[in-house]
Structure formats: structure tokens, C-alpha cells
Design a protein around this motif. Structure first.
Motif, mmCIF file in Angstrom:
data_model
loop_
_atom_site.group_PDB
_atom_site.id
_atom_site.type_symbol
_atom_site.label_atom_id
_atom_site.label_comp_id
_atom_site.label_asym_id
_atom_site.label_seq_id
_atom_site.Cartn_x
_atom_site.Cartn_y
_atom_site.Cartn_z
ATOM 1 N N ASP A 147 0.717 -1.103 -0.100
ATOM 2 C CA ASP A 147 0.058 -0.102 0.108
ATOM 3 C C ASP A 147 1.038 1.211 0.014
ATOM 4 O OD1 ASP A 147 -2.266 -1.404 -0.014
ATOM 5 O OD2 ASP A 147 -2.469 -1.240 2.079
ATOM 6 N N LEU A 148 2.109 1.130 0.646
ATOM 7 C CA LEU A 148 2.889 2.465 0.801
ATOM 8 C C LEU A 148 3.371 2.716 -0.739
ATOM 9 C CD1 LEU A 148 4.496 4.626 2.351
ATOM 10 C CD2 LEU A 148 5.978 2.492 2.867
ATOM 11 N N THR A 188 -8.024 2.180 3.469
ATOM 12 C CA THR A 188 -7.225 2.687 4.360
ATOM 13 C C THR A 188 -7.777 3.875 5.162
ATOM 14 O OG1 THR A 188 -6.162 4.200 2.862
ATOM 15 C CG2 THR A 188 -4.998 1.949 3.080
ATOM 16 N N LEU A 226 0.363 6.207 5.727
ATOM 17 C CA LEU A 226 0.955 5.740 4.484
ATOM 18 C C LEU A 226 1.087 7.081 3.279
ATOM 19 C CD1 LEU A 226 -1.596 2.797 4.064
ATOM 20 C CD2 LEU A 226 0.950 2.523 4.178
#
Length: 559
Positions: A147-148, A188, A226
Motif C-alpha cells: 500500500d505504501l 485505508t 501511508l
């Protein structure tokens, strides 16, 4: 240096026929300075009244014995050219002539037993490190780092126009930018970091992940972690040369170059209202100053309850400044800062920022601590000029309650100073334990409490960033900006700006000033204008100007 309070006499009720619209701005924080800059660029004549001797509000610094205590900026969103937020800083001249320090590490977290996890900005390096730390948590680690990478690959614009004023083209641009990551944002944003961290088997990772942002912001989901880590990886969350006060001084310089006037030590006591219209302000010295429009860029509850005497409010501000103000989780906490001056260099090989997790017994020794943790930043690594030659400076910080500090300062100054001594003693002892030999080189410790923050900035409860994102206050703040257009119903000639309106964070504060002027231009029939600063003069420490000593006593190494 502080700008002299010069300019036309605004104590007269009527301006010259055909003259430019006059705007008074209350507060020379980043939002107030930004409001002044954009109003000047858009053809208005402005004057800022500030109660303190410095610009910046919480974005400030003070000094003692050659050390500079940089209070605010840990990282600044918008430092990368072309990235989100950079346009605003360029228009305000905030980064003129400055280098930007970028770190490979966002923060390190160390537990009571000395185990450490380092949050690298680079997703690949972070993934390798986390997998080495806890192979059993591989699926969660890979998911987080995947996800980062997705966040880092997105090109998200920073919205520089309030939603009600955006053109069709601007709205389409936003949709095109957000659509590829919509599912990522939704997932997220609805996954609490606390819940995500609890799924890890490794006890250190369970505690370290929520403390990636130095101390744990209650109620935050995965998204801001993130987003910010991705911004740091892309060079868009660096540390500007000159630090917090340097940022404020640069925006002040831009404002003055545009013809603006700042009056320091000019505390506003009342906003003058006649026939449902704000017509000016009355200062503590008894003088009244008049304008066509007043913008309050200071503390929100102070604006509504004191400056307007509670006579002009709205359902939105009632909810924000009364119903939600004392509800846990809506305000960023206050903080205690202990700046430590050290003779000689700092320990080599250490990251610039570390959060140390404390035992409950250690946490109980930190006066007013809300969490069992202490942040230690090697501020000498951030930028030059924070310490005299051959010396270094650290910043030790923890979230703290406000009420106990304020009550003690108001009732027993000796006990209040003794409580600060407790902080200094703990910090000195802690640094000696983590870095043997360091305590003997400590020359001074300067402690700023939540009462200090409230006293010098006016922020209610000493809150460092006002409203916390992803809280109940966010919807109300968005309504104040978008539906209410930063105004109070029934009160003409008045608007609000700043983090008590547009949420916390420096880039949000600056953008709120831009929004306020865009709304004002629409009302006055003026074209909103903004352009980048062309000041190329290199930054130097002389631009800090004369630095105040906010605390009367510091704790010497021998005390």
C-alpha cells in the motif's frame, strides 16, 4: 527582524474614496500571514495585528545562550517542487533561498528492552527491515508496504481552491487524480491503525506502528500514515532550512514585500460590530482601527467567545467550539517540550528522531504524560544554526494534559517551576541511561509546558494543531470551510482562517488563508491573483531576527 507598524492611519472611520478595500487580519501565524499575502496580491490593502513579538504562532522558536529551540516543524508537506502543496509555499515565499533536509528514516521506535524498529521512507528497505524484525508477520508487512508503494506512485494535487469555487476543469482534475486510488483511499481510511497494529504477532511492531508519527494520534486510520510516509519517500516532507521560525519569517518577508503591514505587541481585544457588520477592531491599548473586512486567523474559541463576545455564532461553530471542544479525541493534545543544550557532538549513527517506549513506572514520572513514551530528536541534524559552534541540541517531547499545568501555573508558580524541574531531571537521567556520558555534557534544559503554548500562542488548551483529522470535528470543520464559506451567518464583513477552521497542519493553515481571500474576492467582485515569489536571496541565520527568551529560567546541568 520584525516589521515596523507603519502605513496609513486606520483609526479613521472612512477610507479614501476609490481606495483599495481595507482588510484587518487578527494574528500573524502562518494562516494570518497567508491571508495577508493573498489579499495584497489580489489588490486589497491589509494590516495584521499580532499580540506576540514574533510571527508564526505555534510555528516559532526561541533562544538561550546561543541555542535556538525550534518548536514546530518535524516535517513539512509541500517541500518537493511540483508536488502537492508546493505551489502554496512558492506563492508565500516560504522556501525562498532555502535548502531542504531529507532523511532516509521517518522515525525509530525503541522499547523498554532496547529492541528497535526503524521506519525507513523507502518501501523496499522498510519491508526488508520489518521482515527481519518479525518473519511471522510477513503477510501484514507485505500488505502495508504494498500500500505504501501505491501511495508513493500516486500524483495527488493539493487543492488550492475551496470546493464551492472550483471550476468544472478543477473538479475533473481532482476526479482523475483520485479515481485510480479510490479503493485504496477508502480501505485505508476505514482501517484504524490501532486495529491493524493489534493483528501483528510481534509485540514491538504492535506498539511501534501507531508511534510512527512520534507519538500515537488517537483514532488515526492507516491512510495518513501511508500518505505521509509516501510523501517523505518522494521528498515532499522535508525539513526547510531555518526551521519553524525561518518559515514564518520568510512568509512575513513575502507579505511585507507585497506592501503589507504587521503590528507586533498589538493585541486585539474586540471585533467591532455595527448593524450586523464587522467594521474594525479595538486593541488592548484602547485604540480602534477600521476596515472593510476583518479576518480572524487566531484561536477559534477566542474569536467567537471573546473577540465577538459570544454574540455572533453559527450551528457549526457552536458544535465545534462548544459541543466538540471538550470531547476526547477531537483536539490534538498539548505537549511538553524539553530542549537540551549539549557541549560537543551528538551520538554518531543515531537517527534524527526516536520514540522511546517507557515502562508504566517511567511514564508516571513524566508530569502530565498521556502516553508512556518520550520522543528524542537530534535537532542539530535538522539544519545548521540551531546550536553554537561545537555544541548540539536535542528536543525531547511528549503529549501531556493541559489542565494540571495551567492550574499549577495559576495558583503556585513555585510548584509550577518545580514540575518543570521534574521534567528536566527525568530527561537528563533518561539521556544518560540511553547515551552514557551525555548527561555530563548538558549545559542547559529549557522546558515549555502546555501552559507556555497557550500563553504565547493563544491556542485553547495548549493544543499544538487544533482539530484532529478523522475525528468528529472534521465534518464540522469541512462544513465551516465549504458550506459556511468561513463566515458566520448574520455577520457581514467578517471571515475566519487558520487551523481552528481548516484543520491542523501548516500546509492546511496556509491554504485556509488562500481560501478566505478567494471567498472575499468573490464577494468584492475582485479577481483573485497569486504568483510565485521570485526572491532568490539565500537564507541565512540573520533572517531569524532578534530571538526572545520565552522562559525566565532554564535548568542548568549542575542543578
Amino acid at each position: 527582524m520584525a516589521a515596523p507598524d507603519r502605513g496609513p492611519d486606520w483609526t479613521a472611520r472612512d477610507r479614501t474614496p476609490g481606495g483599495r478595500p481595507r482588510v484587518i487580519v487578527i494574528g500573524a501565524g502562518i494562516a494570518g500571514l497567508a491571508t495577508g499575502c493573498y489579499a495584497q496580491m489580489s489588490g486589497m490593502e491589509t494590516r495584521i495585528f499580532e499580540k506576540h513579538v514574533l510571527p508564526g504562532g505555534c510555528c516559532t522558536a526561541w533562544s538561550r545562550e546561543g541555542y535556538l529551540f525550534d518548536y514546530c516543524v518535524d516535517w513539512l508537506i509541500g517541500t518537493a517542487p511540483g508536488a502537492g502543496g508546493h505551489q502554496v509555499w512558492r506563492e508565500l515565499g516560504a522556501l525562498d533561498g532555502k535548502s531542504i533536509t531529507e532523511f532516509d528514516v521517518f522515525n525509530r521506535v525503541v522499547d523498554e528492552h532496547g529492541r528497535a524498529v526503524t521506519f525507513y521512507n523507502d518501501p523496499d528497505r522498510l519491508e526488508r527491515h520489518l521482515l527481519e524484525t518479525s518473519p511471522a508477520d510477513a503477510p501484514l508487512i507485505r500488505s502495508f508496504c504494498r500500500d505504501l508503494r501505491r501511495f508513493a506512485a500516486l500524483d495527488l494535487p493539493w487543492e488550492v481552491t475551496p470546493p464551492p469555487l472550483r471550476t468544472v476543469a478543477e473538479r475533473l482534475r481532482t476526479v482523475r487524480a483520485v479515481l485510480p486510488g479510490f479503493r485504496l483511499f477508502w480501505r485505508t481510511a476505514t482501517t484504524p491503525m490501532s486495529g491493524f497494529a493489534e493483528r501483528f504477532q510481534d509485540p514491538l511492531l504492535r506498539r511501534a506502528l501507531p508511534n510512527m508519527f512520534l507519538q500515537e494520534p488517537a483514532g488515526f486510520p492507516l491512510l495518513p500514515y501511508l500518505f505521509t510516509l509516501a510523501a517523505a519517500h518522494n521528498g515532499n516532507a522535508g525539513f526547510p532550512q531555518g526551521g519553524s521560525l525561518g518559515l514564518a519569517r520568510s512568509v512575513e518577508e513575502r507579505y511585507i514585500s507585497l506592501g503589507g503591514v504587521v503590528g507586533y505587541r498589538r493585541r486585539v481585544e474586540r471585533i467591532l460590530v455595527e448593524d450586523g457588520r464587522a467594521v474594525g477592531v479595538r486593541l488592548r491599548d484602547g485604540t480602534s482601527h477600521y476596515a472593510d473586512h476583518v479576518v480572524s486567523a487566531c484561536d477559534g474559541p477566542t474569536t467567537v467567545d471573546r473577540l465577538l463576545e459570544g454574540r455572533h455564532t453559527s450551528p457549526t461553530t457552536d458544535r465545534l467550539y462548544h459541543e466538540l471542544l471538550d470531547r476526547p479525541g477531537n483536539l490534538y493534545p498539548a505537549a511538553v517540550s524539553a530542549f537540551v543544550g549539549v557541549d560537543g557532538p551528538l551520538p554518531p549513527g543515531e537517527p534524527h528522531s526516536t520514540t522511546y517506549l517507557l515502562t508504566p513506572e517511567q511514564g508516571a514520572r513524566l508530569p502530565g504524560a498521556l502516553q508512556n513514551s518520550l520522543v528524542v530528536q537530534l535537532r542539530s541534524q535538522y539544519a545548521d544554526g540551531f546550536a553554537p559552534p561545537g555544541k548540539s541540541i536535542l528536543h525531547c517531547m511528549y503529549f501531556s494534559d493541559h489542565a494540571s499545568w495551567k492550574a499549577l501555573r495559576g495558583t503556585d508558580r513555585r510548584a509550577y517551576r518545580a514540575r518543570k524541574q521534574e521534567v528536566a531531571a527525568f530527561v537528563r537521567e533518561f539521556l544518560e541511561r540511553t547515551h552514557p556520558g551525555l548527561a555530563g555534557r548538558i549545559e542547559l534544559v529549557s522546558v515549555a509546558s502546555p501552559a507556555t503554548t497557550e500563553r504565547f500562542t493563544g491556542n485553547t488548551y495548549g493544543s499544538i494543531l487544533a482539530w484532529q483529522a478523522f475525528s468528529d470535528a472534521e465534518d464540522a470543520a469541512n462544513r465551516l470551510v465549504n458550506k459556511d464559506r468561513m463566515r458566520l451567518p448574520g455577520l457581514r464583513g467578517f471571515s475566519m482562517a487558520g487551523q481552528w477552521v481548516g484543520m491542523g497542519g501548516l500546509i492546511r493553515a496556509a491554504t485556509s488563508g488562500r481560501f478566505a481571500v478567494q471567498y472575499l474576492c468573490r464577494e468584492l467582485g475582485l479577481d483573485f491573483r497569486a504568483w510565485p515569489s521570485d526572491n532568490q536571496e539565500p537564507w541565512h541565520t540573520g533572517k531569524w531576527g532578534r530571538l526572545p527568551r520565552l522562559d525566565r529560567q532554564a535548568v542548568g546541568a549542575a542543578e
